[in-house]
Design a protein around this motif. Structure first.
Motif, mmCIF file in Angstrom:
data_model
loop_
_atom_site.group_PDB
_atom_site.id
_atom_site.type_symbol
_atom_site.label_atom_id
_atom_site.label_comp_id
_atom_site.label_asym_id
_atom_site.label_seq_id
_atom_site.Cartn_x
_atom_site.Cartn_y
_atom_site.Cartn_z
ATOM 1 N N ARG A 151 0.827 16.091 -0.031
ATOM 2 C CA ARG A 151 0.057 15.212 0.854
ATOM 3 C C ARG A 151 0.573 13.779 0.773
ATOM 4 N N GLY A 152 0.909 13.345 -0.434
ATOM 5 C CA GLY A 152 1.476 12.005 -0.591
ATOM 6 C C GLY A 152 2.772 11.860 0.181
ATOM 7 N N LEU A 153 3.636 12.877 0.091
ATOM 8 C CA LEU A 153 4.885 12.850 0.850
ATOM 9 C C LEU A 153 4.615 12.791 2.344
ATOM 10 N N ARG A 154 3.654 13.590 2.776
ATOM 11 C CA ARG A 154 3.326 13.603 4.206
ATOM 12 C C ARG A 154 2.814 12.239 4.648
ATOM 13 N N HIS A 213 0.835 -1.216 0.000
ATOM 14 C CA HIS A 213 0.000 0.000 0.000
ATOM 15 C C HIS A 213 0.865 1.260 0.000
ATOM 16 N N HIS A 214 2.054 1.204 0.600
ATOM 17 C CA HIS A 214 2.970 2.343 0.544
ATOM 18 C C HIS A 214 3.509 2.529 -0.873
ATOM 19 N N PHE A 215 3.766 1.413 -1.547
ATOM 20 C CA PHE A 215 4.249 1.514 -2.923
ATOM 21 C C PHE A 215 3.198 2.174 -3.807
ATOM 22 N N ARG A 216 1.951 1.789 -3.631
ATOM 23 C CA ARG A 216 0.878 2.424 -4.420
ATOM 24 C C ARG A 216 0.775 3.912 -4.108
ATOM 25 N N MET A 217 0.957 4.253 -2.850
ATOM 26 C CA MET A 217 0.942 5.664 -2.463
ATOM 27 C C MET A 217 2.104 6.402 -3.119
ATOM 28 N N LEU A 218 3.264 5.765 -3.171
ATOM 29 C CA LEU A 218 4.431 6.359 -3.821
ATOM 30 C C LEU A 218 4.155 6.591 -5.304
ATOM 31 N N VAL A 219 3.541 5.624 -5.966
ATOM 32 C CA VAL A 219 3.234 5.770 -7.392
ATOM 33 C C VAL A 219 2.282 6.938 -7.612
ATOM 34 N N LYS A 220 1.245 7.046 -6.810
ATOM 35 C CA LYS A 220 0.291 8.147 -6.947
ATOM 36 C C LYS A 220 0.954 9.488 -6.643
ATOM 37 N N THR A 221 1.868 9.507 -5.698
ATOM 38 C CA THR A 221 2.608 10.724 -5.395
ATOM 39 C C THR A 221 3.478 11.118 -6.584
ATOM 40 N N CYS A 222 4.101 10.135 -7.206
ATOM 41 C CA CYS A 222 4.909 10.391 -8.405
ATOM 42 C C CYS A 222 4.047 10.909 -9.551
ATOM 43 N N TYR A 240 -15.823 35.665 -24.858
ATOM 44 C CA TYR A 240 -16.258 37.059 -24.784
ATOM 45 C C TYR A 240 -15.088 38.033 -24.788
ATOM 46 N N GLY A 241 -13.879 37.506 -24.894
ATOM 47 C CA GLY A 241 -12.688 38.352 -24.912
ATOM 48 C C GLY A 241 -12.176 38.723 -23.538
ATOM 49 N N THR A 242 -12.675 38.068 -22.510
ATOM 50 C CA THR A 242 -12.265 38.359 -21.141
ATOM 51 C C THR A 242 -11.159 37.400 -20.715
ATOM 52 N N PRO A 243 -10.068 37.943 -20.181
ATOM 53 C CA PRO A 243 -9.004 37.045 -19.704
ATOM 54 C C PRO A 243 -9.457 36.252 -18.479
ATOM 55 N N LYS A 244 -9.151 34.969 -18.494
ATOM 56 C CA LYS A 244 -9.467 34.064 -17.382
ATOM 57 C C LYS A 244 -8.202 33.286 -17.030
ATOM 58 N N ALA A 245 -8.176 32.754 -15.831
ATOM 59 C CA ALA A 245 -7.040 31.911 -15.429
ATOM 60 C C ALA A 245 -6.984 30.694 -16.341
ATOM 61 N N HIS A 246 -5.792 30.352 -16.763
ATOM 62 C CA HIS A 246 -5.579 29.154 -17.581
ATOM 63 C C HIS A 246 -6.013 27.936 -16.760
ATOM 64 N N PRO A 247 -6.688 26.953 -17.361
ATOM 65 C CA PRO A 247 -7.097 25.764 -16.615
ATOM 66 C C PRO A 247 -5.938 25.042 -15.931
ATOM 67 N N CYS A 248 -4.747 25.167 -16.478
ATOM 68 C CA CYS A 248 -3.596 24.485 -15.877
ATOM 69 C C CYS A 248 -3.155 25.110 -14.564
ATOM 70 N N VAL A 249 -3.619 26.322 -14.276
ATOM 71 C CA VAL A 249 -3.300 26.922 -12.979
ATOM 72 C C VAL A 249 -3.866 26.038 -11.873
ATOM 73 N N GLY A 250 -5.127 25.640 -12.009
ATOM 74 C CA GLY A 250 -5.755 24.773 -11.019
ATOM 75 C C GLY A 250 -5.172 23.375 -11.010
ATOM 76 N N ILE A 251 -4.857 22.869 -12.189
ATOM 77 C CA ILE A 251 -4.261 21.535 -12.279
ATOM 78 C C ILE A 251 -2.914 21.507 -11.571
ATOM 79 N N GLU A 252 -2.099 22.542 -11.803
ATOM 80 C CA GLU A 252 -0.791 22.597 -11.144
ATOM 81 C C GLU A 252 -0.953 22.684 -9.630
ATOM 82 N N ARG A 253 -1.847 23.546 -9.183
ATOM 83 C CA ARG A 253 -2.078 23.719 -7.739
ATOM 84 C C ARG A 253 -2.555 22.420 -7.097
ATOM 85 N N ASP A 254 -3.557 21.804 -7.695
ATOM 86 C CA ASP A 254 -4.121 20.586 -7.127
ATOM 87 C C ASP A 254 -3.112 19.439 -7.138
ATOM 88 N N SER A 255 -2.347 19.331 -8.202
ATOM 89 C CA SER A 255 -1.348 18.262 -8.296
ATOM 90 C C SER A 255 -0.217 18.482 -7.300
#
Length: 111
Positions: free
Chosen positions: A84-87, A30-39, A63-78
């Motif tokens: 958390r995986g390290l912890r 189970h630690h190995f699986r956690m390591l893989v998910k952390t990676c 509409y021509g309005t600047p918005k945060a790039h979707p990858c901003v959230g992806i980077e933050r969440d990842s």
């Protein structure tokens, strides 16, 4: 100790890091699986960071309005998932003498 196989879909540098962890620590399955998910979380964070470096932090909507790039959230969440995986793996510390108290309903509203 079991002989765990590091998944090939991970980036080379991430596979090297995981291999080093496996050499230095004895992990259960189970630690190995956690390591893989952390990676995987690390790799996803790096993918999002690279996309942001190429595309910029904002995109323009229909509409021509600047918005945060979707990858901003992806980077933050990842990145959060990686830390958390390290912890949870607790590779750098011994078991705490006193367990961390659980969050209560008023968490964050205390002063």
């Amino acid at each position: 100790m079991e002989n765990y196989k590091i998944p090939g879909h991970l980036r080379l540098e991430t596979r090297r890091w995981a291999k080093k962890i496996l050499e230095e620590y004895t992990l259960e399955s189970h630690h190995f699986r956690m390591l893989v998910k952390t990676c995987e979380a690390w790799d996803r964070s790096e993918q999002a960071r690279e996309a942001l470096a190429a595309d910029g932090l904002t995109v323009v909507d229909r509409y021509g309005t600047p918005k945060a790039h979707p990858c901003v959230g992806i980077e933050r969440d990842s990145r959060t998932a990686f830390f958390r995986g390290l912890r949870e793996l607790a590779l750098d510390v011994d078991a705490p003498e006193v367990p961390r108290p659980p969050r209560t309903r008023d968490y964050g509203s205390r002063r």
